[in-house]
Write a protein that holds these residues in place. Sequence first.
Motif, mmCIF file in Angstrom:
data_model
loop_
_atom_site.group_PDB
_atom_site.id
_atom_site.type_symbol
_atom_site.label_atom_id
_atom_site.label_comp_id
_atom_site.label_asym_id
_atom_site.label_seq_id
_atom_site.Cartn_x
_atom_site.Cartn_y
_atom_site.Cartn_z
ATOM 1 N N ILE A 1 -6.795 -2.999 -34.050
ATOM 2 C CA ILE A 1 -5.939 -2.184 -34.928
ATOM 3 C C ILE A 1 -4.691 -2.966 -35.305
ATOM 4 O O ILE A 1 -4.264 -2.945 -36.461
ATOM 5 C CB ILE A 1 -5.592 -0.840 -34.249
ATOM 6 C CG1 ILE A 1 -6.851 0.012 -34.086
ATOM 7 C CG2 ILE A 1 -4.524 -0.095 -35.046
ATOM 8 C CD1 ILE A 1 -6.666 1.244 -33.209
ATOM 9 N N ALA A 2 -4.139 -3.686 -34.349
ATOM 10 C CA ALA A 2 -2.947 -4.500 -34.623
ATOM 11 C C ALA A 2 -3.242 -5.552 -35.679
ATOM 12 O O ALA A 2 -2.438 -5.772 -36.591
ATOM 13 C CB ALA A 2 -2.452 -5.160 -33.341
ATOM 14 N N TRP B 1 -2.482 8.904 -33.757
ATOM 15 C CA TRP B 1 -3.333 8.194 -32.807
ATOM 16 C C TRP B 1 -4.755 8.771 -32.788
ATOM 17 O O TRP B 1 -5.733 8.041 -32.738
ATOM 18 C CB TRP B 1 -2.728 8.184 -31.404
ATOM 19 C CG TRP B 1 -3.533 7.309 -30.512
ATOM 20 C CD1 TRP B 1 -4.333 7.694 -29.480
ATOM 21 C CD2 TRP B 1 -3.673 5.887 -30.610
ATOM 22 N NE1 TRP B 1 -4.964 6.608 -28.929
ATOM 23 C CE2 TRP B 1 -4.569 5.473 -29.606
ATOM 24 C CE3 TRP B 1 -3.126 4.921 -31.459
ATOM 25 C CZ2 TRP B 1 -4.932 4.150 -29.411
ATOM 26 C CZ3 TRP B 1 -3.473 3.585 -31.258
ATOM 27 C CH2 TRP B 1 -4.368 3.218 -30.252
ATOM 28 N N GLN C 1 -6.753 -1.746 -29.356
ATOM 29 C CA GLN C 1 -5.401 -1.857 -29.900
ATOM 30 C C GLN C 1 -5.202 -3.212 -30.558
ATOM 31 O O GLN C 1 -4.491 -3.320 -31.565
ATOM 32 C CB GLN C 1 -4.373 -1.619 -28.797
ATOM 33 C CG GLN C 1 -4.346 -0.176 -28.330
ATOM 34 C CD GLN C 1 -3.296 0.079 -27.271
ATOM 35 O OE1 GLN C 1 -2.300 -0.623 -27.174
ATOM 36 N NE2 GLN C 1 -3.500 1.114 -26.469
ATOM 37 N N LEU D 1 -6.451 7.441 -35.809
ATOM 38 C CA LEU D 1 -6.859 6.047 -35.601
ATOM 39 C C LEU D 1 -8.134 5.962 -34.775
ATOM 40 O O LEU D 1 -9.049 5.205 -35.111
ATOM 41 C CB LEU D 1 -5.751 5.244 -34.922
ATOM 42 C CG LEU D 1 -4.597 4.802 -35.783
ATOM 43 C CD1 LEU D 1 -3.555 4.076 -34.936
ATOM 44 C CD2 LEU D 1 -5.057 3.906 -36.919
ATOM 45 N N VAL E 1 1.231 -1.230 -31.659
ATOM 46 C CA VAL E 1 0.152 -0.243 -31.621
ATOM 47 C C VAL E 1 0.263 0.591 -30.344
ATOM 48 O O VAL E 1 0.052 1.802 -30.364
ATOM 49 C CB VAL E 1 -1.225 -0.920 -31.742
ATOM 50 C CG1 VAL E 1 -2.347 0.098 -31.619
ATOM 51 C CG2 VAL E 1 -1.331 -1.668 -33.074
ATOM 52 N N PRO F 1 4.075 4.026 -37.511
ATOM 53 C CA PRO F 1 3.950 2.838 -38.356
ATOM 54 C C PRO F 1 4.602 3.065 -39.715
ATOM 55 O O PRO F 1 4.670 4.200 -40.194
ATOM 56 C CB PRO F 1 2.442 2.656 -38.494
ATOM 57 C CG PRO F 1 1.864 4.005 -38.246
ATOM 58 C CD PRO F 1 2.785 4.671 -37.267
ATOM 59 N N VAL G 1 -4.005 -0.383 -42.486
ATOM 60 C CA VAL G 1 -5.022 0.071 -41.534
ATOM 61 C C VAL G 1 -6.115 0.850 -42.273
ATOM 62 O O VAL G 1 -7.312 0.621 -42.054
ATOM 63 C CB VAL G 1 -4.392 0.933 -40.415
ATOM 64 C CG1 VAL G 1 -5.458 1.644 -39.599
ATOM 65 C CG2 VAL G 1 -3.516 0.076 -39.522
ATOM 66 N N TRP H 1 2.680 3.212 -30.955
ATOM 67 C CA TRP H 1 2.096 4.276 -31.779
ATOM 68 C C TRP H 1 1.313 5.231 -30.886
ATOM 69 O O TRP H 1 1.408 6.439 -31.025
ATOM 70 C CB TRP H 1 1.152 3.731 -32.843
ATOM 71 C CG TRP H 1 1.740 2.786 -33.827
ATOM 72 C CD1 TRP H 1 3.059 2.507 -34.045
ATOM 73 C CD2 TRP H 1 1.025 1.973 -34.740
ATOM 74 N NE1 TRP H 1 3.201 1.568 -35.038
ATOM 75 C CE2 TRP H 1 1.961 1.219 -35.492
ATOM 76 C CE3 TRP H 1 -0.323 1.779 -35.004
ATOM 77 C CZ2 TRP H 1 1.596 0.323 -36.478
ATOM 78 C CZ3 TRP H 1 -0.699 0.884 -36.001
ATOM 79 C CH2 TRP H 1 0.261 0.162 -36.732
ATOM 80 N N LYS H 2 0.530 4.652 -29.977
ATOM 81 C CA LYS H 2 -0.302 5.468 -29.079
ATOM 82 C C LYS H 2 0.558 6.390 -28.227
ATOM 83 O O LYS H 2 0.222 7.557 -28.018
ATOM 84 C CB LYS H 2 -1.140 4.564 -28.179
ATOM 85 C CG LYS H 2 -2.034 5.327 -27.228
ATOM 86 C CD LYS H 2 -2.856 4.396 -26.382
ATOM 87 C CE LYS H 2 -3.767 5.174 -25.447
ATOM 88 N NZ LYS H 2 -4.597 4.285 -24.635
#
Length: 121
Positions: free
Chosen positions: A27-28, A12, A24, A15, A38, A48, A56, A41-42
Amino acid sequence: MDQTSGVGETWWEYLNRVTDRASQVEIARAAGVDPASVSRWKLGKNTPSADRVIAVARHFGRNPVEALVVARYLEPREVDASIELAASAAALTDDELITAVRRRLELARGMVASGSPVSQD
Protein backbone atom coordinates in the motif's frame (compact mmCIF):
# COMPACT_ATOMS: atom_id res chain seq x y z
CA MET A 1 -9.26 7.49 11.21
CA ASP A 2 -11.49 5.39 13.38
CA GLN A 3 -14.72 7.09 12.44
CA THR A 4 -16.75 5.81 9.53
CA SER A 5 -16.85 7.89 6.42
CA GLY A 6 -20.61 8.12 6.20
CA VAL A 7 -20.54 5.32 3.65
CA GLY A 8 -20.19 2.58 6.24
CA GLU A 9 -16.47 1.94 6.52
CA THR A 10 -13.29 3.55 7.72
CA TRP A 11 -10.38 4.39 5.43
CA TRP A 12 -8.46 1.39 6.74
CA GLU A 13 -11.45 -0.94 6.21
CA TYR A 14 -11.75 0.40 2.68
CA LEU A 15 -8.05 -0.24 2.05
CA ASN A 16 -8.36 -3.82 3.29
CA ARG A 17 -11.38 -4.42 1.07
CA VAL A 18 -10.11 -2.92 -2.18
CA THR A 19 -6.53 -4.18 -1.85
CA ASP A 20 -7.56 -7.70 -0.81
CA ARG A 21 -5.66 -7.11 2.44
CA ALA A 22 -2.41 -6.07 0.75
CA SER A 23 0.58 -5.55 3.00
CA GLN A 24 1.33 -2.12 4.40
CA VAL A 25 4.50 -2.12 2.30
CA GLU A 26 2.51 -2.70 -0.91
CA ILE A 27 0.00 0.00 0.00
CA ALA A 28 2.87 2.35 0.81
CA ARG A 29 4.42 1.74 -2.62
CA ALA A 30 1.08 2.37 -4.32
CA ALA A 31 0.62 5.62 -2.39
CA GLY A 32 4.21 6.78 -2.77
CA VAL A 33 4.75 7.01 0.99
CA ASP A 34 6.80 5.16 3.57
CA PRO A 35 5.28 2.15 5.39
CA ALA A 36 5.27 4.11 8.66
CA SER A 37 2.72 6.49 7.11
CA VAL A 38 0.47 3.56 6.24
CA SER A 39 0.84 2.30 9.81
CA ARG A 40 -0.37 5.69 11.07
CA TRP A 41 -3.37 5.41 8.69
CA LYS A 42 -4.16 1.99 10.16
CA LEU A 43 -4.01 3.34 13.70
CA GLY A 44 -6.17 6.34 12.76
CA LYS A 45 -3.43 8.80 13.71
CA ASN A 46 -3.19 10.34 10.24
CA THR A 47 -5.34 10.58 7.15
CA PRO A 48 -3.64 10.36 3.77
CA SER A 49 -3.59 13.48 1.64
CA ALA A 50 -6.05 13.60 -1.25
CA ASP A 51 -3.31 12.98 -3.81
CA ARG A 52 -2.21 9.82 -1.90
CA VAL A 53 -5.84 8.65 -1.73
CA ILE A 54 -6.12 9.05 -5.49
CA ALA A 55 -2.80 7.26 -6.09
CA VAL A 56 -3.91 4.25 -4.03
CA ALA A 57 -7.29 4.08 -5.77
CA ARG A 58 -5.73 4.19 -9.23
CA HIS A 59 -3.08 1.62 -8.34
CA PHE A 60 -5.72 -0.86 -7.20
CA GLY A 61 -8.09 -0.12 -10.09
CA ARG A 62 -10.70 1.75 -8.08
CA ASN A 63 -12.55 4.96 -8.87
CA PRO A 64 -10.65 7.85 -7.23
CA VAL A 65 -13.93 9.62 -6.41
CA GLU A 66 -15.03 6.59 -4.40
CA ALA A 67 -11.78 6.70 -2.42
CA LEU A 68 -12.11 10.45 -1.83
CA VAL A 69 -15.59 9.89 -0.38
CA VAL A 70 -14.39 7.14 1.94
CA ALA A 71 -11.42 9.28 3.04
CA ARG A 72 -13.90 12.10 3.74
CA TYR A 73 -12.55 14.58 1.21
CA LEU A 74 -15.92 14.53 -0.57
CA GLU A 75 -19.44 14.03 0.70
CA PRO A 76 -21.55 11.38 -1.05
CA ARG A 77 -24.04 14.09 -2.11
CA GLU A 78 -21.24 15.94 -3.93
CA VAL A 79 -20.59 12.99 -6.21
CA ASP A 80 -23.86 13.52 -8.06
CA ALA A 81 -23.19 17.23 -8.58
CA SER A 82 -22.57 18.61 -12.03
CA ILE A 83 -18.99 19.39 -12.90
CA GLU A 84 -18.21 22.28 -15.16
CA LEU A 85 -14.80 22.15 -16.80
CA ALA A 86 -13.33 25.03 -18.75
CA ALA A 87 -10.97 24.09 -21.53
CA SER A 88 -7.77 26.03 -21.83
CA ALA A 89 -7.04 27.55 -25.23
CA ALA A 90 -3.66 25.82 -25.00
CA ALA A 91 -5.45 22.46 -24.97
CA LEU A 92 -7.25 23.16 -28.25
CA THR A 93 -5.99 21.94 -31.60
CA ASP A 94 -5.29 24.60 -34.20
CA ASP A 95 -8.53 23.72 -36.01
CA GLU A 96 -10.57 23.94 -32.80
CA LEU A 97 -9.01 27.29 -31.96
CA ILE A 98 -9.71 28.68 -35.45
CA THR A 99 -13.32 27.48 -35.23
CA ALA A 100 -13.78 29.13 -31.82
CA VAL A 101 -12.31 32.43 -33.04
CA ARG A 102 -14.48 32.30 -36.18
CA ARG A 103 -17.62 31.77 -34.05
CA ARG A 104 -16.74 34.70 -31.82
CA LEU A 105 -16.09 36.97 -34.80
CA GLU A 106 -19.40 35.97 -36.39
CA LEU A 107 -21.20 36.60 -33.10
CA ALA A 108 -19.54 40.02 -32.75
CA ARG A 109 -20.46 40.98 -36.34
CA GLY A 110 -24.06 39.95 -35.69
CA MET A 111 -24.18 42.07 -32.56
CA VAL A 112 -22.74 45.11 -34.35
CA ALA A 113 -25.21 44.72 -37.21
CA SER A 114 -28.12 44.52 -34.76
CA GLY A 115 -26.94 47.58 -32.83
CA SER A 116 -26.16 45.62 -29.67
CA PRO A 117 -23.10 46.68 -27.72
CA VAL A 118 -20.04 44.46 -28.20
CA SER A 119 -18.03 43.64 -25.13
CA GLN A 120 -14.29 44.23 -25.47
CA ASP A 121 -13.12 41.69 -22.84
